[in-house]
Design an enzyme around this catalytic site. Sequence first.
Site, PDB file in Angstrom:
ATOM      1  N   HIS A  83     -52.078   0.489  10.467  1.00 27.87           N
ATOM      2  CA  HIS A  83     -51.311   1.238   9.398  1.00 27.87           C
ATOM      3  C   HIS A  83     -52.381   2.537   8.837  1.00 27.87           C
ATOM      4  CE1 HIS A  83     -48.653   2.330   5.554  1.00 27.87           C
ATOM      5  NE2 HIS A  83     -48.701   3.101   6.649  1.00 27.87           N
TER       6      HIS A  83
ATOM      7  N   HIS B  39     -50.368 -10.157   9.924  1.00 23.32           N
ATOM      8  CA  HIS B  39     -50.108  -9.405   8.814  1.00 23.32           C
ATOM      9  C   HIS B  39     -51.242  -8.460   8.358  1.00 23.32           C
ATOM     10  CE1 HIS B  39     -48.440  -9.329   4.676  1.00 23.32           C
ATOM     11  NE2 HIS B  39     -49.860  -8.928   4.340  1.00 23.32           N
ATOM     12  N   GLU B  40     -52.684  -9.027   8.527  1.00 22.39           N
ATOM     13  CA  GLU B  40     -53.679  -8.168   8.010  1.00 22.39           C
ATOM     14  C   GLU B  40     -53.974  -7.025   9.085  1.00 22.39           C
ATOM     15  OE1 GLU B  40     -54.438  -8.367   5.013  1.00 22.39           O
ATOM     16  OE2 GLU B  40     -53.716 -10.369   4.668  1.00 22.39           O
TER      17      GLU B  40
ATOM     18  N   HIS C 255     -51.670  -4.180   8.564  1.00 22.87           N
ATOM     19  CA  HIS C 255     -52.170  -3.171   7.602  1.00 22.87           C
ATOM     20  C   HIS C 255     -53.199  -2.397   8.134  1.00 22.87           C
ATOM     21  CE1 HIS C 255     -50.513  -4.525   3.997  1.00 22.87           C
ATOM     22  NE2 HIS C 255     -51.120  -5.689   3.817  1.00 22.87           N
TER      23      HIS C 255
HETATM   24 ZN    ZN Z   1     -50.576  -7.653   2.902  1.00 22.46          ZN
END
Ligand code: ZN
Length: 674
Positions: free
Chosen positions: A469, A462-463, A466
Site C-alpha cells: 500500500h 499482512h505486513e 501494508h
Molecule cells: Zn495491520
Amino acid sequence: MNPLLDFAGLPRFDEIKPEHVAPAIDRLLAAGRDALEAATRAHPAWDEFVAPLEDANERLGRAWGQIAHLHAVMDSPALREAYNAALPRVSQYWTELGQNLQLFQKYKELARSAGFAALSPARQKIVDNALRDFRLGGAELPLEKKQRYAEIQEELAKLSAKFSENVLDATNAFSLIVENQERLSGIPADVLQAAHEAAQKDGRRGWKFTLHMPSYLPVLQYADDRTLRETLYRESATRASEFGKPEWDNSFNIRRIVELRRELAALLGYASYAEVSLEPKMAQSPAQVLGFLDDLARHARPFAEKDAAELRSFAKSELKIEELQAWDVPYASEKLRAQRYAFSDQEVKQYLPEEVVLQGLFRVAQALYQITIVPSKAPVWHEDVRFFEIRDAGGATVGHFYIDLYARDTKRGGAWMDDAITRRRKGSEIQTPVAHLNCNFSRPVGGKPALFTHDEVLTLFHEFGHGLHHLLTRIEDLGVSGINGVEWDAVELPSQFMENFAWEWDVLRHMTRHVDTGQPLPKQLFEKMLAAKNFQSGLAMLRQIEFAVFDMRLHSEFDPASGRTAQRLLEEVRDRIAVLKPPAYNRFANSFSHIFAGGYAAGYYSYKWAEVLSADAYSFFEENGILDARAGQRFRDEILAVGGSRPAAESFRAFRGREPRVDALLRHNGMIAA
Ligand SMILES: [Zn+2]
C-alpha cells in the site's frame, strides 16, 4: 556529519548513535520553525506556502522516524534516554503547527482562492485534511484552552511512551529456567533447542523460557506440565499491573490517559473522545460502530458457544481437565485440532522455511502487480535485517523495503509496517518510497533456516500488504501518498486482503519445502489445514469484538471520575460478550498497547471493519481468478495507487463496483447458517 541530517539517500542506520539525536532534532526543529514563520507570511498558493513547509516537515518526520524506528527495534538505555528527551519537544512542535492560527488562516485563504480549483484532487484533499486537522488540533480554541490542549497532548505522549516501556520491561523481566527435563514433555524440539541456547547464553544449565511470543506461545500450546503453562500464563496476563513491580504498573497510566482524552474531547466541543477519533475515519459514529460490532457478535455467538462446548467436553474426556482454565485453552485447542485434523502447527512449520516463504510471497505480488522484487543493499541496524528493491515491468525502481523478521530483547513485540521514505515528486525527480516490515518470529536454530508457522506466514503477508500500500502508490504529494491520509478504519484493507493468498493452494504449494526432505506441502495436509482454518473462528471473532467493544465504550461512555475502573468495564464487556472467561487476575488492558500506546484509541474496531472490506475485495479475485493480473491491476489502480487522495468508501466502490457487503467475511469464516 550527523547521519540523521543526511536526506540524500537511504537512512544511515549503521551510523546513527544516541548522541546524534539531540543535535539533529534541534536543527530540524529550528528549520521547521523558520519554514513555519515563512509560510505564515507567504502568498497562499501551493508552491509558495504549502510546498516549503512540507519539505521542512518531511525532513523532521524522516529523522524522527529513524530514531523512533531504532527505539522500537534496537532499544538501548542511551537511545531510550535520547528518544524520551526529544519526544516532548517533537510533539510540542507538531502541536504548535496544528494550533498556529496564521497557518490555519493561510489554508483557509488557499481553499477560498481561485487557484484552489486548479490544484490536483490529491492537493485539494491535502488542504481539506489540513483544515479538518486544524480544527481537531485545537486551532480554533481560545488562548487559555489552547494552552491546556498542548499540555494534554504532551502528557499523553509521555504516558503512551511509558505505557509501552512498562510492557516491554515487564515482559523482559520475567524468565524461567527449567532444569528438570521431565517438565518439558510435549514442547517441540526446536523450541527446546532455542530455550537451551538461551539458557546457555546466560551461562545457565537447562532451558530458559520467556514471555516473548516464540517462547511463550509454544509452552501454552504444547507443554503437558499444567503448572508450567499456568505460571507463564499468569506472568503474561498480569504484566504491567498491580501484581508486579509498582513502577511498571500501567493502571494509573490507563486511568490518566482516558481522563486526559475525555478532557481533550470536551475542549474541542465533542461529547466523547470516540467522536473525535471517528471524525477523520470512515465510520460515522460510536453508535454505528457498536451496532456493527453487535451485529457481528450476534452472527459469531452461536459458533463461539459451539466451539467452547466442544473444547470443554474434549478437555474433560480426553485430557482429564475437569475445569477448563485460560492456560488450558491453547493446549486443549491444539490437542483437539490435532485430533480432529491430525496435524499440528509444528508439522506445517517444517514446510515453511524463510527463503521459500519469502519467494512465495514475492511471487504473488509479482504476478498481481507486474513487478519484480530483487535483493538489494543498504546500511542496516542489525545483521538480521534484509533489504529488497521493487522494480516495475520496465526495470525502473518503484521502491525499497527492509525486513527484520526475528524476535530480540531490544525489539518491541508484535509485527508492524512503517514508512521510512514516502513517494513524492521533488522538482523533476520522483522520490521512491521505502518501507519497514518488522516481525517477532523465531530465529534460525540448530543450523537450520528459520521456520515459520502458518500463522506467522499470515502475519508476514499482512505486513507485506501494508508495505505494498505504501510502496505501490502513484501519488506525488506527501500528505496523501501511500498510507498517508488513509482513514484508519480502511488502512487494514490491503493488509488483510493479502492474507487470503496464503490460504490458496496455487500460492501455498509454491512456497513450501520441507526443511529436511525438500518435499513440497502434501495436498492432503493442505486440505486438513483448510478444514482447520475455521476451527474456533467463532471464539476468535468474539475475542476481537470483545477488545473492540471495550475500546469503543472506554472512549465513548466511560468516566474514570465515576469511580469505575477500566478493569471493571472490561469485565462488564466480557460478561456480555466472552464465552470463555479469563481468571479474575487477568489484566489484559494493562498491556493493550494498541489503544494506549499505538494510535488505535476508539479505533480497534477498524480491524473487523476493514476485514469486511478486504474479504469483499478478495471475493472479486475469487470470481475472476486468484492471480489474475487484470484484477490485480484494478486493485492496484483503485485501492493501492490512490493512497489517501480520495475517501476509502469511494475507492472501494470504484474497485468493487458496489457498496461493501459482509457476506464474504462470514463465508470465509465458515459462518453461514445452514
Ligand atoms: Zn495491520
